[in-house]
Design an enzyme around this catalytic site. Structure first.
Site, PDB file in Angstrom:
ATOM      1  N   GLU A  89       0.830  -1.199   0.000  1.00  0.00           N
ATOM      2  CA  GLU A  89       0.000   0.000   0.000  1.00  0.00           C
ATOM      3  C   GLU A  89       0.867   1.254   0.000  1.00  0.00           C
ATOM      4  O   GLU A  89       2.006   1.235   0.459  1.00  0.00           O
ATOM      5  CB  GLU A  89      -0.915   0.011   1.232  1.00  0.00           C
ATOM      6  CG  GLU A  89      -1.953  -1.115   1.173  1.00  0.00           C
ATOM      7  CD  GLU A  89      -2.953  -1.086   2.325  1.00  0.00           C
ATOM      8  OE1 GLU A  89      -4.140  -1.273   2.054  1.00  0.00           O
ATOM      9  OE2 GLU A  89      -2.548  -0.896   3.483  1.00  0.00           O
ATOM     10  N   CYS A 102       3.434   8.558   0.842  1.00  0.00           N
ATOM     11  CA  CYS A 102       4.133   7.655   1.743  1.00  0.00           C
ATOM     12  C   CYS A 102       4.257   6.312   1.022  1.00  0.00           C
ATOM     13  O   CYS A 102       3.249   5.671   0.719  1.00  0.00           O
ATOM     14  CB  CYS A 102       3.305   7.518   3.024  1.00  0.00           C
ATOM     15  SG  CYS A 102       3.955   6.323   4.194  1.00  0.00           S
ATOM     16  N   CYS A 109       7.300  -6.983   6.820  1.00  0.00           N
ATOM     17  CA  CYS A 109       8.432  -6.354   7.516  1.00  0.00           C
ATOM     18  C   CYS A 109       8.896  -7.290   8.617  1.00  0.00           C
ATOM     19  O   CYS A 109       8.084  -7.934   9.278  1.00  0.00           O
ATOM     20  CB  CYS A 109       7.989  -5.021   8.128  1.00  0.00           C
ATOM     21  SG  CYS A 109       9.306  -4.144   9.002  1.00  0.00           S
ATOM     22  N   CYS A 113       8.051  -4.554  15.380  1.00  0.00           N
ATOM     23  CA  CYS A 113       7.618  -3.574  16.384  1.00  0.00           C
ATOM     24  C   CYS A 113       6.222  -3.969  16.869  1.00  0.00           C
ATOM     25  O   CYS A 113       5.327  -4.238  16.058  1.00  0.00           O
ATOM     26  CB  CYS A 113       7.596  -2.161  15.801  1.00  0.00           C
ATOM     27  SG  CYS A 113       9.215  -1.600  15.248  1.00  0.00           S
ATOM     28  N   CYS A 116       2.878  -2.169  15.636  1.00  0.00           N
ATOM     29  CA  CYS A 116       2.711  -1.838  14.211  1.00  0.00           C
ATOM     30  C   CYS A 116       2.038  -2.966  13.447  1.00  0.00           C
ATOM     31  O   CYS A 116       2.440  -4.127  13.526  1.00  0.00           O
ATOM     32  CB  CYS A 116       4.071  -1.524  13.593  1.00  0.00           C
ATOM     33  SG  CYS A 116       3.993  -1.090  11.851  1.00  0.00           S
ATOM     34  N   CYS A 328      -0.203   5.959   9.911  1.00  0.00           N
ATOM     35  CA  CYS A 328       1.063   5.312  10.268  1.00  0.00           C
ATOM     36  C   CYS A 328       0.792   3.993  10.958  1.00  0.00           C
ATOM     37  O   CYS A 328       0.025   3.918  11.904  1.00  0.00           O
ATOM     38  CB  CYS A 328       1.852   6.155  11.262  1.00  0.00           C
ATOM     39  SG  CYS A 328       2.158   7.809  10.736  1.00  0.00           S
TER      40      CYS A 328
END
Ligand code: SAH
Length: 336
Positions: A89, A102, A109, A113, A116, A328
């Site tokens: 995205e 962005c 990933c 974290c 996230c 975010c």
């Protein structure tokens, strides 16, 4: 076979020389690709047929495609399908200072974290350069306008895909590429120290942001596994060197998590850590997601005021994109 959009201008010049062609044609090819956005090599009218055929036999022009667009207030979220069927995205935001995008740098990933969403799917693979460049090209096509700034803050850890990300920056920054000024490009890292060091030595005027999110190892270890590899003192040393070498101000990102890192004493510790450095702190109101148990801090204003009193520059990141999960930490590599 490489994608023609994986080559920066120097790569293209070297390629042309290697096949006995003149270097200056690299600029002409760049103009076709990035200014006229022409994808049919046969239409490169100032390039002779022999070279066009050679380009066609040496490179492909595979393309990612827009699978879905969601529109929110001053924000649009794009779901892209890659040639191999993976998804990523990107988000377009309208600021008063212009349009910013962005972009994602990986499918999934590996940084893990805890707060996230983007890392809930482990890294499937790095994005190649063209897959990052095309996020911007396809968005510019969709809005029929130029993008003014780019943040590499979507899915993925850009410094875990360092070479392709730097190549991407070179292409979008080139005046005959997408022409996005270096000062309008920001790369955000969770703190991969050797890559921060490498980045410091590049002669690029690109902005760097560090996702710090905690003033002590005790807190950072709980929310960011990368801290067990590069703890706060290692990361601080690397960013001090970055600031010394580049003379550039660095952004410290700090996500505000209720009862985790948002106490007054956390703000005081953070201020001590950053005192005297050429940085500013960007507080990110936590965007809650269905799958993760963290809550948004209720102390953002107080935290901000404590930092200000301690002499630290600080801003609070504008919240937008929440209603279409475009904020975010809410981007995903899965089609839902
Ligand atoms: N991997 C890079 C790029 C991601 S940038 C990095 O860690 O910097 C995205 C920023 O949003 C990071 O600072 C990230 O920690 C933060 N973030 C992640 N999840 C979030 C959430 N749910 N709400 C607010 N910010 C979040």
């Amino acid at each position: 076979m490489r994608n023609l959009l994986d080559l920066n201008i120097l790569d293209l010049e070297n390629y042309l020389e290697s096949i006995g062609e003149k270097k200056y044609k690299a600029v002409q090819i760049f103009e076709w690709l990035y200014i006229h956005k022409e994808r049919n090599i046969d239409n490169f009218s100032n390039i002779k047929k022999e070279l066009r055929d050679k380009l066609k036999s040496d490179f492909n022009l595979d393309s990612i495609s827009i699978k879905k667009v969601e529109v929110g207030n001053l924000v649009k979220k794009y779901l892209f399908e890659l040639v191999d069927g993976n998804h990523i995205e990107a988000v377009l935001m309208e600021h008063d200072y212009g349009k910013s995008v962005c972009v994602s740098s990986q499918v999934g990933c590996n940084m893990g974290c805890k707060f996230c969403e983007s890392g809930r799917l482990k890294k499937v693979r790095n994005l190649s350069t063209y897959e990052m460049v095309e996020q911007i090209i396809l968005i510019e096509d969709d809005i029929k306008d130029k993008v003014d700034s780019v943040v590499i803050m979507g899915i993925g850890e850009p410094f875990d895909n360092y070479d392709n990300v730097i190549n991407f920056i070179k292409i979008i920054n080139h005046p005959k590429g997408l022409g996005i000024g270096a000062r309008h490009i920001t790369v955000s890292t969770c703190g991969i120290v050797p890559k921060i060091e490498e980045f410091s030595n590049l002669d690029l005027q690109v902005n760097l942001a560090l996702s710090l999110h905690a003033p002590t190892d005790e807190i950072r270890n709980k929310i960011m596994p990368i801290n067990k590899v590069y703890n706060i003192s290692k990361v601080m040393k690397a960013i001090k060197e970055y600031i010394d070498k580049t003379n550039r101000r660095l952004t410290i990102e700090y996500v505000m998590l209720n009862m985790v890192n948002d106490k007054k004493e956390d703000a005081i510790k953070l201020a001590r850590l950053l005192k005297g450095m050429n940085v500013y702190v960007n507080l990110i109101p936590y965007n809650e997601t269905n799958n993760i148990d963290f809550k948004k801090s209720k102390n953002i204003e107080e935290f901000k005021n404590t930092l200000l009193k301690e002499g630290i520059n600080v801003t609070v990141r504008r919240e937008f994109g929440g209603n279409i999960s475009a904020a975010c930490g809410q981007l995903r590599s899965k089609e839902v």
